[in-house]
Motif scaffolding. Sequence first.
Motif, PDB file in Angstrom:
ATOM      1  N   ALA A  28      68.460  52.219  61.483  1.00 25.41           N
ATOM      2  CA  ALA A  28      67.964  52.920  60.328  1.00 25.41           C
ATOM      3  C   ALA A  28      66.578  53.599  60.780  1.00 25.41           C
ATOM      4  O   ALA A  28      66.413  54.775  60.274  1.00 25.41           O
ATOM      5  N   ARG A  31      66.940  56.331  63.266  1.00 29.10           N
ATOM      6  CA  ARG A  31      67.443  57.732  62.512  1.00 29.10           C
ATOM      7  C   ARG A  31      66.190  58.337  61.802  1.00 29.10           C
ATOM      8  O   ARG A  31      66.150  59.553  61.891  1.00 29.10           O
ATOM      9  N   ARG A  32      65.335  57.492  61.334  1.00 28.98           N
ATOM     10  CA  ARG A  32      64.167  58.211  60.739  1.00 28.98           C
ATOM     11  C   ARG A  32      63.010  58.543  61.637  1.00 28.98           C
ATOM     12  O   ARG A  32      61.880  59.305  61.381  1.00 28.98           O
ATOM     13  N   CYS A  69      63.440  49.182  53.017  1.00 30.41           N
ATOM     14  CA  CYS A  69      64.503  50.046  52.868  1.00 30.41           C
ATOM     15  C   CYS A  69      63.957  51.309  52.249  1.00 30.41           C
ATOM     16  O   CYS A  69      64.280  52.638  52.429  1.00 30.41           O
ATOM     17  N   GLU A  73      64.117  55.127  53.818  1.00 30.81           N
ATOM     18  CA  GLU A  73      65.055  55.775  52.808  1.00 30.81           C
ATOM     19  C   GLU A  73      66.606  55.594  53.158  1.00 30.81           C
ATOM     20  O   GLU A  73      67.373  56.445  53.271  1.00 30.81           O
ATOM     21  N   THR A  74      66.774  54.275  52.828  1.00 28.86           N
ATOM     22  CA  THR A  74      68.051  53.670  52.660  1.00 28.86           C
ATOM     23  C   THR A  74      68.049  52.537  51.387  1.00 28.86           C
ATOM     24  O   THR A  74      67.137  52.520  50.762  1.00 28.86           O
ATOM     25  N   THR A  75      69.289  52.102  51.269  1.00 31.74           N
ATOM     26  CA  THR A  75      69.451  50.946  50.237  1.00 31.74           C
ATOM     27  C   THR A  75      69.640  49.703  50.877  1.00 31.74           C
ATOM     28  O   THR A  75      70.481  49.749  52.075  1.00 31.74           O
ATOM     29  N   LEU A  78      73.491  49.924  51.637  1.00 32.35           N
ATOM     30  CA  LEU A  78      74.206  50.589  52.875  1.00 32.35           C
ATOM     31  C   LEU A  78      73.723  49.811  54.261  1.00 32.35           C
ATOM     32  O   LEU A  78      74.355  49.817  55.010  1.00 32.35           O
ATOM     33  N   LEU A  79      72.724  48.932  54.165  1.00 31.90           N
ATOM     34  CA  LEU A  79      72.205  48.421  55.362  1.00 31.90           C
ATOM     35  C   LEU A  79      73.492  47.159  55.374  1.00 31.90           C
ATOM     36  O   LEU A  79      73.916  46.935  56.429  1.00 31.90           O
ATOM     37  N   GLU A  82      76.737  48.421  56.455  1.00 33.55           N
ATOM     38  CA  GLU A  82      76.602  48.593  58.131  1.00 33.55           C
ATOM     39  C   GLU A  82      76.965  47.372  58.929  1.00 33.55           C
ATOM     40  O   GLU A  82      77.471  47.167  59.822  1.00 33.55           O
TER      41      GLU A  82
END
Length: 103
Positions: A28, A31-32, A69, A73-75, A78-79, A82
């Motif tokens: 994550a 990705r950012r 998170c 910019e995720t939750t 979602l982590l 994955e």
Amino acid sequence: MRRCQLTKPSDHEVEDYRRRLGDAILSARKRRRLTQKSAADAAGVTRQFFGLLERGGINVSLETLLRICSVLETTPALLFREVEQNGRSASEFEGTQEPSVGD
């Protein structure tokens, strides 16, 4: 009504899950396009803590995970999705069973 029977996870299971969570956080962050330092600073933790977390070497509190998170910019959901997709389910570990839930 049957009771749900859960077994305590082994040290191996905990270490493996922690490592996979670290991998998900690392993915994550990449990705950012954030550095460990910039992500750590924004989340209010040290770069060393963030590095340990990405390597699965440390537990994380819910409060800290929520801050991380937010930065990424995720939750948490979602982590953890994955984590589950990239790993084995609990029933695949030797000596464990999926919990049975009754009506």
